[in-house]
Motif scaffolding. Structure first.
Motif, mmCIF file in Angstrom:
data_model
loop_
_atom_site.group_PDB
_atom_site.id
_atom_site.type_symbol
_atom_site.label_atom_id
_atom_site.label_comp_id
_atom_site.label_asym_id
_atom_site.label_seq_id
_atom_site.Cartn_x
_atom_site.Cartn_y
_atom_site.Cartn_z
ATOM 1 N N TYR A 307 0.869 -1.176 0.000
ATOM 2 C CA TYR A 307 0.000 0.000 0.000
ATOM 3 C C TYR A 307 0.909 1.231 0.000
ATOM 4 O O TYR A 307 1.632 1.480 0.969
ATOM 5 C CB TYR A 307 -0.901 0.039 1.231
ATOM 6 N N CYS A 309 1.254 5.174 0.277
ATOM 7 C CA CYS A 309 0.465 6.231 0.924
ATOM 8 C C CYS A 309 1.094 7.586 0.662
ATOM 9 O O CYS A 309 2.313 7.715 0.543
ATOM 10 C CB CYS A 309 0.389 5.985 2.429
ATOM 11 N N ASP A 317 -1.887 4.528 -3.432
ATOM 12 C CA ASP A 317 -3.090 3.739 -3.171
ATOM 13 C C ASP A 317 -4.018 4.430 -2.181
ATOM 14 O O ASP A 317 -5.236 4.349 -2.295
ATOM 15 C CB ASP A 317 -2.702 2.365 -2.624
ATOM 16 N N ALA A 336 -7.750 4.645 -3.560
ATOM 17 C CA ALA A 336 -7.831 4.148 -4.942
ATOM 18 C C ALA A 336 -8.754 5.010 -5.800
ATOM 19 O O ALA A 336 -9.553 4.499 -6.588
ATOM 20 C CB ALA A 336 -8.282 2.696 -4.952
ATOM 21 N N ALA A 359 -4.434 2.509 5.301
ATOM 22 C CA ALA A 359 -3.851 1.388 4.573
ATOM 23 C C ALA A 359 -3.615 0.189 5.487
ATOM 24 O O ALA A 359 -3.874 -0.957 5.103
ATOM 25 C CB ALA A 359 -2.548 1.818 3.918
#
Length: 513
Positions: A307, A309, A317, A336, A359
């Motif tokens: 993930y 960030c 993501d 997303a 996340a």
């Protein structure tokens, strides 16, 4: 007369030892800390302490030459100083724990050995003076000598905690970073709690012993998620914790110069922090930092679920973007490409901490709608830009005293500007520490930024006084100098009123000058 002078030096050494033992305890018994802090106190905390240490060293010369009358002056100077470093402590009190008693006993044995060897050689007075002057060094030697014993003693608690985790088999979220660890930990626990039973390590229990204590004292049967904060002062520490905590989800919140004094370089910091990713199947990284973006690519190539960030600076993501409005900051969390929640808050939350927490919750398997409902009520951890009114003056106080780093300090200044757009703005700070060769530069830059956005700077203590005053002066301001935080609080009470705002940025224990 020799006996009296020897006794005076022994007493001076004993008082010095108590001071440096307290510093060692406050610095987590790290070898080298007492000597490092002794240099700060004797040479960096003002002319009076420089005079005292010079007097102590000059006064030791007659002791070495076996002239007792002159030796008494040096003993008196050492016993009295450094001025400002108390024996009991105000904020970091000396606690006579089992570990401290063991350390003190070893230190006393080392002092006695130095004096004993001198006595055998017919140099008792000189040896007593030497042992007293070497008190911080001998405390550090005692820390080094007792470290293996302490590690073995702590081993049984680590084994107990590891067994407890193995039986419960929770999903472990491990979080590290130069800053933002504790806040992100609190956010993750909050987002997970509505649908899973969760336990998070308390406060900053983020080393081997702290993690073991957290599990042994707080872990309950049926716990489904364990959120573990992990800190490090060097390579290998996080890897060792991960060997028995076994994270399924690993998070790195940020990389910065925090602990640069101990780690030496930011590359070593990245390497040490990256140990948390080795055994985790899911990793969460703040890719606004190019170094963490590179780690994300490496982890993805290894087949891990990644993930990425961001606070909106790059494609990621999970993005926590910030829109600043007249009435405060509105934070929009996006996952997303889909808007999940809007967070209206008047406290300055770090967007990357929010993104990493979202996340991590997704990595645990929490539904997106559950996360969205919990986001608007994210907690504000204590002493991290918590805002409250000052009852006596009506001013707004921003408490950011837990710790400080360059990125967080910049965010705090932004919050200060929003808290008093038209009123008087004040920053009360001792500056930032453990930044190594960048400490002067970072503190000066912070002070300059504060003055340029219209704030007055109240400099607390002497640890970073030169750097902060340098920054204030370069920005065309004039610093207010106070000896300690209490004096800064009194100054604030006398100089602010309704419509004004005061930022308390960082707070140092009284083991710092």
């Amino acid at each position: 007369m020799n006996a009296a002078a020897t006794a005076a030096w022994l007493v001076a050494g004993g008082l010095a030892g108590l001071r440096w033992l307290r510093v060692a305890q406050a610095e987590h018994y790290l070898p080298g800390a007492a000597t490092r802090f002794s240099y700060r106190w004797w040479w960096g905390s003002g002319p009076e302490n420089r005079l005292f240490v010079i007097a102590a060293k000059i006064g030791a010369v007659p002791a070495y030459l076996d002239y007792p009358v002159g030796a008494l002056t040096g003993a008196a100077a050492l016993a009295a100083g450094p001025i400002g470093l108390g024996l009991k402590g105000r904020t970091s009190r000396l606690a006579w724990t089992r570990r401290m008693r063991t350390l003190a006993a070893v230190w006393v044995a080392l002092e006695a050995a130095v004096v004993g060897v001198g006595a055998v050689a017919g140099w008792t007075l000189g040896a007593a003076a030497l042992a007293a002057l070497l008190a911080p060094v001998l405390v550090d030697v005692a820390c080094w000598m007792t470290a293996p014993l302490e590690r073995r003693l702590a081993g049984k608690w680590v084994t107990q905690a590891a067994d407890k985790l193995a039986r419960a088999h929770p999903t472990v979220v491990a979080i590290t970073g130069s800053y933002g660890k504790t806040t992100t930990k609190a956010y993750v626990a909050h987002l997970v709690a509505p649908s899973r039973s969760v336990v998070a390590t308390p406060r900053s229990f983020n080393n081997r012993a702290g993690l073991a204590r957290s599990v042994n004292e707080h872990f309950a049967p049926g716990t489904e998620v364990f959120v573990a904060e992990m800190g490090t002062y060097g390579p290998g520490e996080i890897a060792e914790m991960c060997a028995w905590v076994a994270p399924a989800v690993a998070v790195i919140t940020a990389i910065g110069p925090v602990h640069l004094e101990r780690m030496g370089s930011e590359d070593r910091i990245v390497t040490a922090k990256a140990e948390i990713l080795e055994t985790a199947g899911t990793v969460v990284l703040n890719v606004d930092d190019p170094r963490l973006a590179a780690l994300a690519d490496t982890a993805a190539a290894q087949g891990k679920k990644v993930y990425r960030c961001s606070a909106g600076g790059v494609v990621a993501d999970v993005v926590a973007d910030v829109v600043v409005l007249d009435e405060g900051a509105q934070r929009v969390v996006v996952v997303a490409g889909e808007r999940v929640a809007v967070i209206d808050r008047d406290d300055a939350m770090a967007p990357t901490n929010i993104a990493c927490a979202v996340a991590a919750a997704l990595g645990v398997g929490i539904d997106l709608d559950v996360i969205a409902r919990a986001l608007p009520t994210l907690p504000t951890p204590d002493h991290r830009l918590a805002a409250r009114p000052h009852q006596a003056t009506g001013a707004t106080l921003l408490d950011d005293t837990f710790n400080s780093n360059p990125a967080g300090a910049a965010r705090a200044l932004s919050a200060l500007a929003q808290a008093a757009p038209e009123g008087r703005k004040v920053v009360v700070t001792p500056g930032m520490v453990e930044l190594g060769h960048r400490q002067h530069e970072e503190n000066a830059a912070f002070a300059m930024a504060a003055v340029r956005m219209g704030a007055e700077v109240v400099v607390v203590g002497r640890t970073n006084r030169r750097a902060l005053v340098d920054g204030v002066t370069r920005a065309g301001g004039r610093a207010v100098l106070v000896d300690d935080r209490d004096a800064g609080v009194r100054w604030v009470g006398q100089h602010v009123g309704p419509g004004d705002a005061v930022l308390f940025e960082n707070d140092l224990p009284d083991t710092y000058p």
